[in-house]
Design a protein around this motif. Structure first.
Motif, PDB file in Angstrom:
ATOM      1  N   ARG A 102      82.515-107.223 -10.581  1.00 27.26           N
ATOM      2  CA  ARG A 102      81.299-107.983 -10.278  1.00 27.26           C
ATOM      3  C   ARG A 102      81.190-109.132 -11.270  1.00 27.26           C
ATOM      4  O   ARG A 102      81.786-109.096 -12.355  1.00 27.26           O
ATOM      5  N   ALA A 103      80.443-110.152 -10.904  1.00 29.44           N
ATOM      6  CA  ALA A 103      80.194-111.280 -11.814  1.00 29.44           C
ATOM      7  C   ALA A 103      79.253-110.835 -12.931  1.00 29.44           C
ATOM      8  O   ALA A 103      78.410-109.948 -12.742  1.00 29.44           O
ATOM      9  N   ASP A 106      75.617-110.911 -12.111  1.00 30.15           N
ATOM     10  CA  ASP A 106      75.211-110.154 -10.913  1.00 30.15           C
ATOM     11  C   ASP A 106      74.546-108.846 -11.337  1.00 30.15           C
ATOM     12  O   ASP A 106      75.165-107.779 -11.350  1.00 30.15           O
ATOM     13  N   GLY A 109      74.323-106.084  -8.747  1.00 26.80           N
ATOM     14  CA  GLY A 109      75.569-105.364  -8.490  1.00 26.80           C
ATOM     15  C   GLY A 109      75.624-104.019  -9.186  1.00 26.80           C
ATOM     16  O   GLY A 109      76.296-103.079  -8.712  1.00 26.80           O
ATOM     17  N   LEU A 128      82.625-106.530  -6.017  1.00 30.55           N
ATOM     18  CA  LEU A 128      81.571-107.501  -5.710  1.00 30.55           C
ATOM     19  C   LEU A 128      81.895-108.868  -6.288  1.00 30.55           C
ATOM     20  O   LEU A 128      81.006-109.707  -6.470  1.00 30.55           O
ATOM     21  N   SER A 129      83.170-109.097  -6.566  1.00 29.44           N
ATOM     22  CA  SER A 129      83.557-110.375  -7.160  1.00 29.44           C
ATOM     23  C   SER A 129      83.368-111.537  -6.201  1.00 29.44           C
ATOM     24  O   SER A 129      83.158-112.675  -6.627  1.00 29.44           O
ATOM     25  N   ASN A 130      83.424-111.261  -4.884  1.00 30.84           N
ATOM     26  CA  ASN A 130      83.152-112.274  -3.884  1.00 30.84           C
ATOM     27  C   ASN A 130      81.663-112.234  -3.548  1.00 30.84           C
ATOM     28  O   ASN A 130      81.142-111.206  -3.110  1.00 30.84           O
ATOM     29  N   ASP A 131      80.980-113.352  -3.756  1.00 29.74           N
ATOM     30  CA  ASP A 131      79.535-113.371  -3.547  1.00 29.74           C
ATOM     31  C   ASP A 131      79.150-113.159  -2.089  1.00 29.74           C
ATOM     32  O   ASP A 131      78.005-112.792  -1.795  1.00 29.74           O
ATOM     33  N   ARG A 132      80.096-113.358  -1.162  1.00 26.90           N
ATOM     34  CA  ARG A 132      79.769-113.271   0.262  1.00 26.90           C
ATOM     35  C   ARG A 132      80.128-111.920   0.889  1.00 26.90           C
ATOM     36  O   ARG A 132      79.566-111.566   1.930  1.00 26.90           O
ATOM     37  N   ARG A 151      77.655-109.314   2.122  1.00 23.53           N
ATOM     38  CA  ARG A 151      76.914-108.984   0.890  1.00 23.53           C
ATOM     39  C   ARG A 151      75.407-108.950   1.138  1.00 23.53           C
ATOM     40  O   ARG A 151      74.671-108.209   0.475  1.00 23.53           O
ATOM     41  N   ARG A 152      74.922-109.729   2.074  1.00 25.60           N
ATOM     42  CA  ARG A 152      73.491-109.784   2.317  1.00 25.60           C
ATOM     43  C   ARG A 152      72.918-108.477   2.846  1.00 25.60           C
ATOM     44  O   ARG A 152      71.703-108.311   2.904  1.00 25.60           O
ATOM     45  N   HIS A 160      68.658-115.928  -6.888  1.00 23.26           N
ATOM     46  CA  HIS A 160      68.471-116.800  -8.049  1.00 23.26           C
ATOM     47  C   HIS A 160      67.409-117.871  -7.831  1.00 23.26           C
ATOM     48  O   HIS A 160      67.072-118.610  -8.757  1.00 23.26           O
TER      49      HIS A 160
END
Length: 439
Positions: A102-103, A106, A109, A128-132, A151-152, A160
């Motif tokens: 994850r970022a 995030d 996450g 979860l490294s890809n935000d989408r 992800r939504r 944010h």
């Protein structure tokens, strides 16, 4: 509990302190709101959405495990995965050893990962490294299987935005508040500059302005400045008149003494000359620097001229050091009078005197040193008071005086916003006198 150590880290200027007072509550409010928002929105909303996504993953997992062969996993899960917009792909077992991803920013996450692991024990990797997209690696009876979805479905869209809006409007409100605050602080700066100029002997035009309290302080300063100026003028006029009135009888006494015999005349003329020098000293002290206006002056050139004049008069004075270059506002006659007094004291009580000048970006220093007996350290303050004569420190037989030499130098240094410092000369062993003036 003492918080004195905190003063070292506090800003010194009034603008910086005002900005700190203004920004600190805003930052605290933002932090509190952010923590509450993360707690209420990120954690709870993400928890509920992750719970729903976990149930859907379990439903897809049931179809995966019902597939007759590993090669038919995608086909077997399609009736459920396709309506749920999930992608199911068999992967190698090596994917089970991958770490969670994850970022760093995030925060939701963390909740998503914990909830999916609790609700679906077969989840081995949460990526979860890809935000989408959300990528899961499941450890099923049919082997490692990758399931991915939008992800939504597990967290709020654009979480944010609240932080961006908070930051933008906080900066906007801070700028507006700082503009108004600057208008309130400007009269304080003007009052400080006027007071500093008056402390250096200059009269800066000033009229009270600002809030009621600042106007009251400014009016009090103007009244105080006017009273001090009237007192200085009265003192100067009074002593000038006294000295003028005394010169007439002294002149008559000199004429009368000129008719006497030498054995009677010479001692009495010496007394009259001493009285004349005393009157001149009183007048010099009374005048101070009132008759002298500041002008840009090269202090090194000024001292070089003073030394040359002293040497022509037979005084053992030398200029030993000159550091720096430039000009600064000085009352030339007043500074020269102060230096003349210090040099006269030095050569009176010692056999030689040395002058050095140091000019930096922050201060100007004149230093006069001699090889005389000096002054005891405990008498430095008394020596700078008017009409003080330290018999124990200086040999009064070396010349007559009324104790105004150091007092005049001290007064002139203060009029320039500086100070006269006395000490022991390490080089010559006598007295060291420094006139230090800030720039």
């Amino acid at each position: 509990m003492s918080f004195k150590w905190l003063k070292r880290y506090m800003p010194r200027g009034i603008y910086a302190r005002a900005a700190l007072i203004l920004l600190l509550p805003v930052v605290v409010v933002q932090l509190v709101v952010s923590v509450v928002f993360v707690k209420r929105h990120f954690e709870e909303v993400s928890h509920q959405m992750s719970q729903a996504a976990a149930r859907e993953v379990r439903l897809v997992l049931t179809n995966i495990e019902s597939a007759p062969r590993r090669s038919e996993i995608t086909t077997a899960s399609a009736p459920v995965a396709t309506p749920l917009a999930m992608t199911v792909t068999p992967v190698t077992d090596a994917a089970l050893d991958e770490p969670h991803k994850r970022a760093w920013y995030d925060f939701s996450g963390i909740v998503i990962t914990d909830r999916l692991e609790d609700a679906v024990p077969e989840v081995a990797v949460v990526d979860l490294s890809n935000d989408r997209r959300v990528r899961l690696v499941l450890d099923t009876a049919m082997g490692a299987v990758e399931v991915s979805f939008d992800r939504r479905r597990v967290s709020a869209a654009a979480p944010h935005q609240l932080f961006v809006n908070m930051l933008f409007f906080s900066v906007l409100v801070t700028i507006v508040a700082f503009i108004f605050l600057r208008n309130q602080l400007r009269p304080i700066k003007r009052l400080a500059r006027a007071a500093d100029a008056f402390g250096r002997g200059r009269v800066m035009p000033y009229s009270p302005s600002g809030a009621t309290e600042l106007r009251a302080a400014g009016t009090a300063f103007v009244d105080m400045r006017n009273r001090i100026e009237r007192q200085i003028e009265t003192r100067t006029l009074m002593l000038s008149g006294v000295s003028h009135d005394l010169r007439t009888p002294l002149t008559r006494m000199k004429l009368s003494l000129s008719m006497l015999e030498d054995d009677e005349r010479i001692p009495m003329e010496r007394d009259v000359d001493d009285m004349q020098r005393m009157i001149d000293a009183f007048l010099s002290f009374a005048k101070g620097d009132s008759e002298d206006d500041p002008q840009d002056t090269d202090p090194i050139a000024l001292v070089r001229t003073l030394v040359e004049d002293a040497q022509r008069g037979g005084q053992p004075v030398t200029l030993v050091e000159s550091e720096g270059a430039g000009e600064m506002p000085l009352r030339v006659m007043a500074i020269r009078r102060a230096l003349d007094n210090l040099v006269s004291n030095a050569v009176r009580y010692g056999t030689r005197a040395e002058i050095s000048v140091r000019l930096t970006d922050t201060f100007l220093r004149f230093r006069i040193e001699d090889d005389g007996p000096g002054i005891p350290e405990g008498d430095y303050a008394d020596a700078q008071r008017p009409f003080t004569r330290l018999d124990s420190a200086r040999n009064q037989d070396k010349g007559s005086g009324v104790g105004l030499g150091l007092a005049i130098a001290t007064d002139i240094a203060r009029a320039h916003g500086g100070v006269l410092r006395l000490g022991r000369s390490e080089k010559l062993g006598g007295l060291r006198a420094d006139i230090v003036i800030g720039r």
